[in-house]
Design an enzyme around this catalytic site. Structure first.
Site, mmCIF file in Angstrom:
data_model
loop_
_atom_site.group_PDB
_atom_site.id
_atom_site.type_symbol
_atom_site.label_atom_id
_atom_site.label_comp_id
_atom_site.label_asym_id
_atom_site.label_seq_id
_atom_site.Cartn_x
_atom_site.Cartn_y
_atom_site.Cartn_z
ATOM 1 N N GLY A 29 -28.418 17.087 -53.997
ATOM 2 C CA GLY A 29 -29.501 16.121 -53.929
ATOM 3 C C GLY A 29 -30.804 16.768 -53.527
ATOM 4 O O GLY A 29 -30.831 17.906 -53.028
ATOM 5 N N PRO A 30 -31.898 16.068 -53.733
ATOM 6 C CA PRO A 30 -33.205 16.605 -53.357
ATOM 7 C C PRO A 30 -33.335 16.688 -51.843
ATOM 8 O O PRO A 30 -32.561 16.067 -51.109
ATOM 9 C CB PRO A 30 -34.182 15.584 -53.955
ATOM 10 C CG PRO A 30 -33.399 14.321 -54.047
ATOM 11 C CD PRO A 30 -31.992 14.725 -54.320
ATOM 12 N N PRO A 31 -34.313 17.434 -51.352
ATOM 13 C CA PRO A 31 -34.493 17.531 -49.896
ATOM 14 C C PRO A 31 -35.019 16.229 -49.315
ATOM 15 O O PRO A 31 -35.678 15.438 -49.999
ATOM 16 C CB PRO A 31 -35.513 18.669 -49.748
ATOM 17 C CG PRO A 31 -36.255 18.688 -51.045
ATOM 18 C CD PRO A 31 -35.275 18.284 -52.089
ATOM 19 N N GLY A 32 -34.704 16.024 -48.034
ATOM 20 C CA GLY A 32 -35.266 14.884 -47.328
ATOM 21 C C GLY A 32 -34.669 13.544 -47.652
ATOM 22 O O GLY A 32 -35.324 12.516 -47.468
ATOM 23 N N VAL A 33 -33.416 13.512 -48.139
ATOM 24 C CA VAL A 33 -32.798 12.221 -48.460
ATOM 25 C C VAL A 33 -31.647 11.889 -47.518
ATOM 26 O O VAL A 33 -30.984 10.868 -47.699
ATOM 27 C CB VAL A 33 -32.304 12.200 -49.925
ATOM 28 C CG1 VAL A 33 -33.475 12.324 -50.876
ATOM 29 C CG2 VAL A 33 -31.276 13.298 -50.185
ATOM 30 N N GLY A 34 -31.357 12.740 -46.515
ATOM 31 C CA GLY A 34 -30.366 12.403 -45.500
ATOM 32 C C GLY A 34 -29.026 13.083 -45.611
ATOM 33 O O GLY A 34 -28.047 12.613 -45.025
ATOM 34 N N LYS A 35 -28.922 14.205 -46.310
ATOM 35 C CA LYS A 35 -27.615 14.863 -46.484
ATOM 36 C C LYS A 35 -27.061 15.331 -45.138
ATOM 37 O O LYS A 35 -25.895 15.095 -44.819
ATOM 38 C CB LYS A 35 -27.746 16.042 -47.453
ATOM 39 C CG LYS A 35 -28.170 15.636 -48.862
ATOM 40 C CD LYS A 35 -28.086 16.804 -49.831
ATOM 41 C CE LYS A 35 -29.106 17.891 -49.512
ATOM 42 N NZ LYS A 35 -30.493 17.437 -49.697
ATOM 43 N N THR A 36 -27.879 16.000 -44.343
ATOM 44 C CA THR A 36 -27.413 16.511 -43.050
ATOM 45 C C THR A 36 -27.072 15.377 -42.100
ATOM 46 O O THR A 36 -26.046 15.403 -41.408
ATOM 47 C CB THR A 36 -28.486 17.421 -42.428
ATOM 48 O OG1 THR A 36 -28.827 18.454 -43.350
ATOM 49 C CG2 THR A 36 -27.979 18.048 -41.141
ATOM 50 N N SER B 133 -33.232 17.691 -74.180
ATOM 51 C CA SER B 133 -33.289 16.235 -74.042
ATOM 52 C C SER B 133 -34.572 15.630 -74.573
ATOM 53 O O SER B 133 -34.698 14.406 -74.630
ATOM 54 C CB SER B 133 -33.112 15.845 -72.565
ATOM 55 O OG SER B 133 -34.154 16.393 -71.779
ATOM 56 N N LYS C 176 -33.305 10.964 -63.891
ATOM 57 C CA LYS C 176 -34.326 10.555 -64.861
ATOM 58 C C LYS C 176 -34.650 9.072 -64.729
ATOM 59 O O LYS C 176 -35.814 8.655 -64.842
ATOM 60 C CB LYS C 176 -33.848 10.870 -66.278
ATOM 61 C CG LYS C 176 -33.774 12.364 -66.586
ATOM 62 C CD LYS C 176 -33.218 12.615 -67.979
ATOM 63 C CE LYS C 176 -33.175 14.109 -68.280
ATOM 64 N NZ LYS C 176 -32.612 14.399 -69.610
#
Length: 660
Positions: free
Chosen positions: A207-214, A549, A592
């Protein structure tokens, strides 16, 4: 007669008699001297004790010289069995022999005394050193190794420890519960399902950074520890490390992740082990995480060899050590070191890795051992919710439009709270530090964006209008979806059959291939001979397209330019085009679609095979699955009248394209 007789008795002795008397006196003096030597050698009491042992006391006190010499023989030779009294003629030789014997005895005794003196001196020196060591140890036990200088430095550190700031903005605004994590419901359920199970799995979070993975990974472990059937104990650790900082030496001199061996010579084991030449294993993070979770952020940035070593640990659930200095028969080897070398260190943990890379960029062997969970990019509404919740934690009010403005500046929750915290600080500054009644305005956020050189994340926005030869495509980079503007223009060729197709090379070779495929599809669909036209296809901004695409978007833009058909500007399309006009599935559909939502797109056309990839929580966006390019015409082409082609740059005759 009597007088004569008396006088005859006192008449002078003969020279021979006198010489005999003198010799006797000399021998007696030598015997006395030898007794004096023995007295000095053993002492008076020692000599008497020695004489008593060899039965020589009566001989020592005798007035007869021969008996005294016999006494000397018994004393010197320590032999009480000597009984023969020497004859006078033997005395000189015996006394000379006794003198030699005594000289040797005295010399040996002198050497022994000198050695004993040195030994006594050394013992005294050692005793003094030992006393000093004892005193030093007592002082260390009482006061320790500190001195006034070190105690001063310690006091300074203590003062620094007491001088603490409040929590940083990121700590204050970080989600503390699962309910506070916004926009990741499906990812949270998937990760929790894999961690709270009695048989937890290794996981890779994309996932992109800053979305809450950690944050979600931490909360997943806490939730798992609360389960009765969970293998995690209440003491299970969450060991966190960044994969970009995991530096190691291929010679295994140091390896903070797996552990290493500090040899006594080169790397320096601890003092008590180095003095004995014992190698010392240093345990790594995998052992520290034993029984818990090892979280490696940016796991895709790790050294590939180190990743393979980590895979071995995941299989064995132990770390093994080796050293050329290890001797299992060394009696000085501590038990724990022998156990580490022979059995290894335990490393049974659950690996959770997080990455912003695409799955195909991750080690396939690592992916095969891990479940995979994808975190979605944040929508505009998600970012607005995060900003609103963060303002409530700060106790600040938001002017209308502030949350919308921040949502346009970033797609990261962490970045959004950072912008809000900067604006909050600006508001406090204007109120001279008064925290009551703080209101964050749009002007403050705009100033933060201007100072930080921030711009709108999605500069291209869809609109309710129509244009000929312009269509919106969809792209993805680093799990962030974006809008791609594709445009085309068509002119009549200078001469029939001499037309050309131009395309900007900066868009990439695969996009260029899409243009050539598209030209065949356009001829197939429209029946037009493209050699009669000069076509120019452009990706606005020169954005690089790594995948195929954009094929469907290029076909539709070319058809629109050739036929003069207007295209709706609130519709986007993605899909690979085959030369027979079919749409092939592409990757990154969730990203997308989120990118389309941020750009206010109302409808998205995707390949029919990609329909299962559409997230269930997509709202406010119509997703249409199509199989052939002809199916897109009804969704993108307006019913407006066709426009004629512009005249050729080389000819004044207008081009008249036919109908689709």
């Amino acid at each position: 007669m009597k007088l004569n007789h008396l006088l005859s008795r006192f008449k002078p002795r003969s020279p021979r008699a006198v010489r005999r008397v003198r010799d006797t006196d000399k021998l007696a003096a030598q015997v006395d001297a030898l007794y004096d030597v023995l007295t000095n050698l053993y002492g008076r009491e020692g000599l008497i004790l020695r004489a008593g042992k060899v039965d020589a006391l009566h001989l020592m006190r005798s007035d007869i010289l021969e008996e005294r010499v016999l006494g000397l023989q018994r004393l010197v030779k320590e032999d009480p069995t000597l009984a023969r009294i020497p004859m006078r003629v033997e005395l000189s030789n015996l006394i000379a022999e006794l003198e030699d014997y005594l000289a040797e005895l005295v010399a040996r005794k002198t050497v022994e005394q000198r050695i004993e003196k040195k030994v006594a001196e050394k013992m005294q020196q050692r005793q003094e050193e030992y006393v000093k060591e004892l005193r030093k140890q007592v002082l260390q036990e009482g006061k320790g190794p500190d001195n006034p200088h070190t105690l001063k430095r310690y006091a300074e550190l203590e003062r620094l420890e007491r001088r603490k700031l409040t929590k940083t903005a990121s700590e204050r605004l970080r989600p503390g519960t699962v309910e506070e994590v916004v926009g990741q419901d499906s990812a949270i359920r998937a990760l929790f399902a894999k961690c709270v199970s009695p048989y937890p799995q290794h996981v890779i979070l994309y996932g992109p950074p800053g979305v809450g993975k950690t944050t979600v990974a931490r909360l997943a472990l806490e939730a798992a520890k609360a389960m009765k059937h969970s293998p995690f104990s209440p003491e299970a650790k969450f060991v966190e490390v960044d994969g970009t900082t995991l530096r190691w030496d291929p010679r295994e001199v140091t390896n903070p992740l797996l552990g290493s061996v500090h040899d006594p010579i080169y790397q320096g084991a601890t003092r008590e082990l180095a003095e004995g030449g014992v190698p010392e294993p240093k345990l790594g993070l995998v052992t520290e995480a034993h029984g818990g979770v090892l979280f490696i952020d940016e796991i895709g940035e790790m050294d590939p060899i180190l990743q393979n070593k980590l895979l071995k640990v995941l299989e064995d659930k132990r770390v093994y050590f080796d050293s050329a200095y290890y001797d299992p028969l060394d009696p000085n080897l501590p038990k724990y070191i022998k156990k580490l070398f022979e059995e290894g260190a335990p490393a049974d943990f659950v690996l959770i890795g997080a990455t912003t890379r695409a799955p195909h960029e991750i080690n396939p062997a690592l992916r095969s051992r891990c479940a995979e969970v994808f975190f979605h990019p944040l929508s505009v509404e998600d970012v607005k919710t995060i900003v609103t919740n963060a303002s409530q934690r700060l106790g600040a009010a938001l002017e209308p439009g502030v949350a919308d403005l921040i949502a346009q500046l970033t797609v990261e929750g962490r970045k959004a709270t950072g912008i809000l915290a900067d604006a909050y600080g600006m508001a406090l500054h204007e109120q001279e530090g008064e925290a009551e009644g703080v209101v964050i305005t749009r002007a403050m956020v705009e100033e933060v964006a201007r100072v930080g050189r921030l711009s709108f994340h999605t500069s291209l926005q869809a609109f309710e209008g129509e244009e000929v030869g312009r269509i919106l495509g969809l792209g993805v980079s680093g799990f962030i979806g974006s809008i791609i503007e594709v445009e085309a223009v068509a002119f009549s060729a200078k001469a029939p059959g001499q037309g050309a197709i131009r395309f900007n090379d900066t868009a990439g070779s695969m996009a260029k291939d899409s243009v050539f495929n598209a030209s065949s599809v356009v001829r197939l669909v429209t029946g037009e001979t493209l050699a009669d036209y000069d076509l120019h296809v452009n990706v606005v901004g020169g954005g690089r397209i790594d995948g195929p695409s954009a094929g469907a978007a290029v076909v539709l833009a070319m058809i629109s330019a050739l036929k003069g058909r207007p295209i709706r500007q609130d519709v986007a399309v993605t899909g690979e085009i085959s030369i027979q006009g079919r749409l092939r599935p592409v990757g990154g559909i969730p990203e997308k679609l989120y990118g389309a939502m941020r750009a206010n797109v109302r409808k998205v056309l995707i390949p029919a095979d990609n329909l299962p990839d559409v997230p269930s929580d997509i709202q406010g966006l119509e997703v249409v699955a199509i199989d052939r390019i002809e199916e897109a015409f009804a969704h993108i082409f307006s019913e407006a009248k066709q426009r004629p082609l512009a005249p050729s740059l080389y000819s004044h005759s207008p081009g008249i394209p036919g109908a689709v």
